[in-house]
Design an enzyme around this catalytic site. Structure first.
Site, PDB file in Angstrom:
ATOM      1  N   GLN A 134      43.697  54.071   8.738  1.00 14.53           N
ATOM      2  CA  GLN A 134      44.343  54.117  10.050  1.00 14.53           C
ATOM      3  C   GLN A 134      45.286  55.309  10.082  1.00 14.53           C
ATOM      4  O   GLN A 134      46.219  55.394   9.286  1.00 14.53           O
ATOM      5  CB  GLN A 134      45.118  52.817  10.289  1.00 14.53           C
ATOM      6  CG  GLN A 134      45.962  52.806  11.539  1.00 14.53           C
ATOM      7  CD  GLN A 134      46.984  51.698  11.515  1.00 14.53           C
ATOM      8  OE1 GLN A 134      47.204  51.065  10.490  1.00 14.53           O
ATOM      9  NE2 GLN A 134      47.636  51.457  12.640  1.00 14.53           N
ATOM     10  N   SER A 179      50.806  57.183  11.949  1.00 15.01           N
ATOM     11  CA  SER A 179      52.112  57.782  11.633  1.00 15.01           C
ATOM     12  C   SER A 179      52.006  59.268  11.333  1.00 15.01           C
ATOM     13  O   SER A 179      51.016  59.743  10.762  1.00 15.01           O
ATOM     14  CB  SER A 179      52.731  57.072  10.429  1.00 15.01           C
ATOM     15  OG  SER A 179      53.011  55.724  10.728  1.00 15.01           O
ATOM     16  N   GLU A 222      47.399  44.400  13.105  1.00 13.26           N
ATOM     17  CA  GLU A 222      48.060  44.840  11.881  1.00 13.26           C
ATOM     18  C   GLU A 222      49.216  43.901  11.541  1.00 13.26           C
ATOM     19  O   GLU A 222      49.374  43.458  10.413  1.00 13.26           O
ATOM     20  CB  GLU A 222      48.583  46.263  12.040  1.00 13.26           C
ATOM     21  CG  GLU A 222      49.361  46.769  10.830  1.00 13.26           C
ATOM     22  CD  GLU A 222      49.956  48.144  11.038  1.00 13.26           C
ATOM     23  OE1 GLU A 222      49.938  48.945  10.086  1.00 13.26           O
ATOM     24  OE2 GLU A 222      50.454  48.419  12.144  1.00 13.26           O
ATOM     25  N   GLU A 245      63.830  47.148  11.745  1.00 15.41           N
ATOM     26  CA  GLU A 245      64.576  47.453  12.965  1.00 15.41           C
ATOM     27  C   GLU A 245      63.669  47.364  14.196  1.00 15.41           C
ATOM     28  O   GLU A 245      64.047  46.778  15.223  1.00 15.41           O
ATOM     29  CB  GLU A 245      65.189  48.851  12.869  1.00 15.41           C
ATOM     30  CG  GLU A 245      66.304  48.981  11.831  1.00 15.41           C
ATOM     31  CD  GLU A 245      65.790  49.121  10.413  1.00 15.41           C
ATOM     32  OE1 GLU A 245      66.615  49.091   9.473  1.00 15.41           O
ATOM     33  OE2 GLU A 245      64.555  49.246  10.225  1.00 15.41           O
TER      34      GLU A 245
END
Length: 386
Positions: free
Chosen positions: A107, A110, A225, A356
């Site tokens: 994948q 990022s 995911e 976060e």
């Protein structure tokens, strides 16, 4: 009864232990791979609960479940994304080879400048006749060095706001212009990679969804995911007890504060383990609710706390790192060393969505709290300061 007959026929005509790939292929062809998938795509269009009937029959005959470690991206994320968005001509063949393990997937989301803010990706895709030409860099790409195909999010229109200028492709990782390099972690091993794409040509037919619809397709991948990660228990309550018993054998008079810490952690870790089981059960039943996000958040942070406690229970020996820093490709997930386990768990609250970001997701989408101020939401991507 038809489902039971299909299972019986598969078990009677194919030997898993003689040829696992052939057995899994026959399982796919019989609609027993993912019972809830459509007919012809490894399923029978049944309720997800039907998969439990198949799993129980296989277990009774000594056939293990799929090894998710071999192809986690393919099984956990690519399969549901391809089922939903791939062109009809690709779906049967791609899904079958994912299920048999013949094709490993990765994948590519990022980037160096777009991690938690995935919609900010800068990798560009430009249309050229019947192809898209893609140039950019991806990071933290699991299994890219072994993958046959990759899921890729790229920017096709930089003049539109960041969420609306994206498109989603599947890419042949053997294409000219793709370079894969290892990324070494604190453990001294490389589980991940960075991928460089230099004028990589991708057929237009390999676009998933419509041009500019990449964010909507990506949501399918991201939801699966987090459900997959949320269904993986990394809280380790059993390992904590093992470390405690070992410490008791070598030091019978353990300090009461240490005992209290272990007991409190074990109770919390057991609660997380049960929550993870619930999340997995909900996902298997086809319910994509808050359980996956909550389980991922809780399990990741608990895994870190438990790994730290296990290391502390080693006493002075915990300062040693017998595995060293070999600077090599990781082979599986051998985390028997407490020090290596501790180092590896630092990534738990980053991979698959930082804690976060997960808290933001839980707060806004589950608890209904006011969203964070987003000044770049409706600004064209190429006008956002960087």
């Amino acid at each position: 009864m038809e489902l039971e007959h299909r299972v019986e026929d598969l078990l009677a005509t194919h030997d898993y232990h003689a040829d696992r790939v052939r057995f899994r292929g026959a399982q796919f062809d019989a609609g027993l791979a993912w019972a809830h998938f459509p007919v012809g795509l490894g399923g029978l269009g049944l309720d997800r609960a039907a998969q439990a009937v198949i799993a129980n029959a296989f277990h009774a005959n000594g056939i293990p479940p799929l090894d998710l470690v071999v192809n986690p991206i393919g099984l956990g994320m690519a399969a549901p994304t391809l089922r939903e968005w791939a062109a009809e001509q690709f779906r049967p063949g791609l899904l079958r080879r994912i299920f048999t393990g013949e094709d490993v997937w990765c994948q590519m989301f990022s980037e160096p400048g777009a991690g938690s803010d995935i919609a900010g990706v800068a990798t560009r895709a430009v249309r050229d006749g019947d192809d898209w030409v893609i140039t950019g860099q991806k990071v933290w790409t699991t299994l890219a060095h072994r993958a046959r195909y990759g899921l890729l999010l790229a920017r096709t229109d930089p003049t539109r706001p960041k969420h609306r200028g994206l498109s989603y492709f599947f890419v042949d990782m053997r294409s000219p212009g793709i370079e894969v390099r290892p990324l070494y972690q604190l453990t001294g091993e490389a589980e991940f990679n960075e991928v460089f794409l230099d004028q990589v040509r991708v057929p237009a037919a390999q676009l998933l969804g419509a041009e500019g619809d990449g964010w909507r397709v990506a949501i399918t991948t991201l939801a699966n995911e987090r459900a997959a990660i949320g269904g993986a228990d990394v809280s380790q309550p059993a390992e904590l007890l093992d470390a405690w018993r070992q410490r008791k054998r070598t030091e019978p008079a353990v300090d009461a504060a240490v005992r209290d810490r272990v007991l409190r952690l074990w109770v919390e870790a057991e609660a997380v383990r049960l929550s993870v089981q619930r999340a997995a059960a909900m996902s298997n039943a086809g319910v994509q609710g808050p359980e996956g996000a909550v389980a991922k958040l809780a399990s990741a942070e608990m895994g870190q706390r438990v790994a730290e406690a296990i290391l502390d229970l080693q006493g002075p020996a915990g300062l040693l790192h017998p595995d060293g820093y070999p600077m090599r490709r990781a082979e599986g997930h051998d985390l028997r060393s407490p020090s290596k386990k501790y180092l590896r768990t630092r990534a738990f609250t980053i991979e698959g969505g930082t804690s976060e970001m997960m808290r933001t997701t839980v707060g806004e989408r589950i608890l209904g709290l006011p969203g964070e101020v987003r000044l770049d939401k409706d600004v064209p991507w190429n006008e956002i300061p960087r």
